[in-house]
Enzyme design. Structure first.
Site, PDB file in Angstrom:
ATOM      1  N   GLU A  80       3.192  -1.658  16.954  1.00 39.76           N
ATOM      2  CA  GLU A  80       4.385  -1.773  16.116  1.00 39.76           C
ATOM      3  C   GLU A  80       5.430  -0.737  16.523  1.00 39.76           C
ATOM      4  O   GLU A  80       5.152   0.447  16.620  1.00 39.76           O
ATOM      5  CB  GLU A  80       4.019  -1.619  14.640  1.00 39.76           C
ATOM      6  N   ARG A  90       4.258 -10.928  -0.108  1.00 44.93           N
ATOM      7  CA  ARG A  90       4.011 -12.376  -0.159  1.00 44.93           C
ATOM      8  C   ARG A  90       2.858 -12.690  -1.114  1.00 44.93           C
ATOM      9  O   ARG A  90       2.816 -13.743  -1.742  1.00 44.93           O
ATOM     10  CB  ARG A  90       3.672 -12.845   1.266  1.00 44.93           C
ATOM     11  N   CYS A 143       0.933  -2.830   5.043  1.00 42.26           N
ATOM     12  CA  CYS A 143       0.896  -2.180   6.362  1.00 42.26           C
ATOM     13  C   CYS A 143       2.238  -1.540   6.712  1.00 42.26           C
ATOM     14  O   CYS A 143       2.284  -0.387   7.144  1.00 42.26           O
ATOM     15  CB  CYS A 143       0.480  -3.180   7.441  1.00 42.26           C
ATOM     16  N   HIS A 168      -1.284  -3.386  14.612  1.00 43.00           N
ATOM     17  CA  HIS A 168      -1.881  -4.551  13.952  1.00 43.00           C
ATOM     18  C   HIS A 168      -2.867  -5.221  14.911  1.00 43.00           C
ATOM     19  O   HIS A 168      -2.600  -5.309  16.116  1.00 43.00           O
ATOM     20  CB  HIS A 168      -0.789  -5.569  13.578  1.00 43.00           C
TER      21      HIS A 168
HETATM   22  N1  PCA Z   1      -3.036  -5.939   6.671  1.00 43.02           N
HETATM   23  C1  PCA Z   1      -2.019  -6.070   5.651  1.00 43.02           C
HETATM   24  C2  PCA Z   1      -2.343  -4.985   4.655  1.00 43.02           C
HETATM   25  C3  PCA Z   1      -3.718  -4.518   4.973  1.00 43.02           C
HETATM   26  C4  PCA Z   1      -4.026  -5.089   6.280  1.00 43.02           C
HETATM   27  O1  PCA Z   1      -5.041  -4.867   6.949  1.00 43.02           O
HETATM   28  C5  PCA Z   1      -0.604  -6.024   6.204  1.00 43.02           C
HETATM   29  O2  PCA Z   1      -0.392  -6.444   7.354  1.00 43.02           O
HETATM   30  O3  PCA Z   1       0.307  -5.591   5.503  1.00 43.02           O
END
Ligand code: PCA
Length: 216
Positions: A80, A90, A143, A168
């Protein structure tokens, strides 16, 4: 010796596993020539993140922080680039909160860039045969909230944190089996990817810049 904090999240959205924590906990205690890793699990709760991170940054005193989360449906390890100052959920978080169009930090800057060397990470991940991308959105759920809060704390209260950012990761295969058509990566591959990310963050002082197009 650099201290590296790697965080993962508890399961959310009714799932029983979150690969981000499965990967993070496998790195806990991992030491290299230049680093030692501490892994911690974060709740998937907007209101719990600031205090949890503040305590961890105080207790662990990391030089480098890599927060990891699940982005189900994405095919790649997503490095990111930017966190934005908005919560726009969401689905409800694990506490039932669903903020819509709220700032992460009232009065904070619109965005923070990562301070991880994401282009160098991308280069090394692809070189190791792992699917990776630099991503320009971490979403607007917990996140992104965590990424923004982490960078905000590093800029304000915890200047000793020299590098901080967010990665991610895709579903595990067993999760993808419940979401037909979704891409996934095996846990072992995710662990290799995060090890590469940690080593790169520790070793690379100045992120690489390649000719346009070479690393997109
Ligand atoms: N993914 C979510 C929140 C916790 C996670 O593992 C996100 O992408 O916001």
């Amino acid at each position: 010796m650099k201290r590296v904090l790697v965080t993962g999240f508890e399961p959310f959205d009714g799932d029983s596993v979150n690969p981000s924590w499965e990967v993070a906990r496998r790195l806990d205690g991992w030491r290299g020539a230049q680093h030692a890793v501490v892994a911690q699990r974060l709740p998937c709760v907007f209101d719990a993140i600031r205090e949890a991170l503040d305590m961890l940054l105080t207790d662990v005193a990391p030089d480098v922080v890599i927060a990891v989360g699940l982005a189900g449906g994405r095919p790649d390890v997503s490095l990111e680039r930017v966190a934005i100052n908005v919560n726009d959920a969401r689905i409800p978080d694990n506490d039932g909160a669903q903020p819509i169009d709220r700032p992460v930090v009232a009065g904070g800057p619109p965005a923070y860039f990562t301070t991880l060397p994401v282009k160098s990470m991308l280069h090394r991940l692809r070189g190791a045969g792992l699917p990776a991308q630099v991503s320009n959105t971490a979403g607007t759920f917990v996140c992104n909230h965590t990424f923004y809060t982490l960078r905000h704390l590093a800029e304000t209260l915890h200047p000793a944190v020299r590098r901080a950012g967010f990665i991610h990761i895709p579903f595990l295969p067993e999760q993808a089996a419940r979401h037909p058509g979704s891409p996934s990566l095996a846990l072992d591959s995710l662990v290799v990817a995060l090890r590469i990310a940690v080593e790169t963050a520790v070793e690379v002082e100045t992120d690489m810049q390649l000719a346009a197009g070479a690393l997109h």
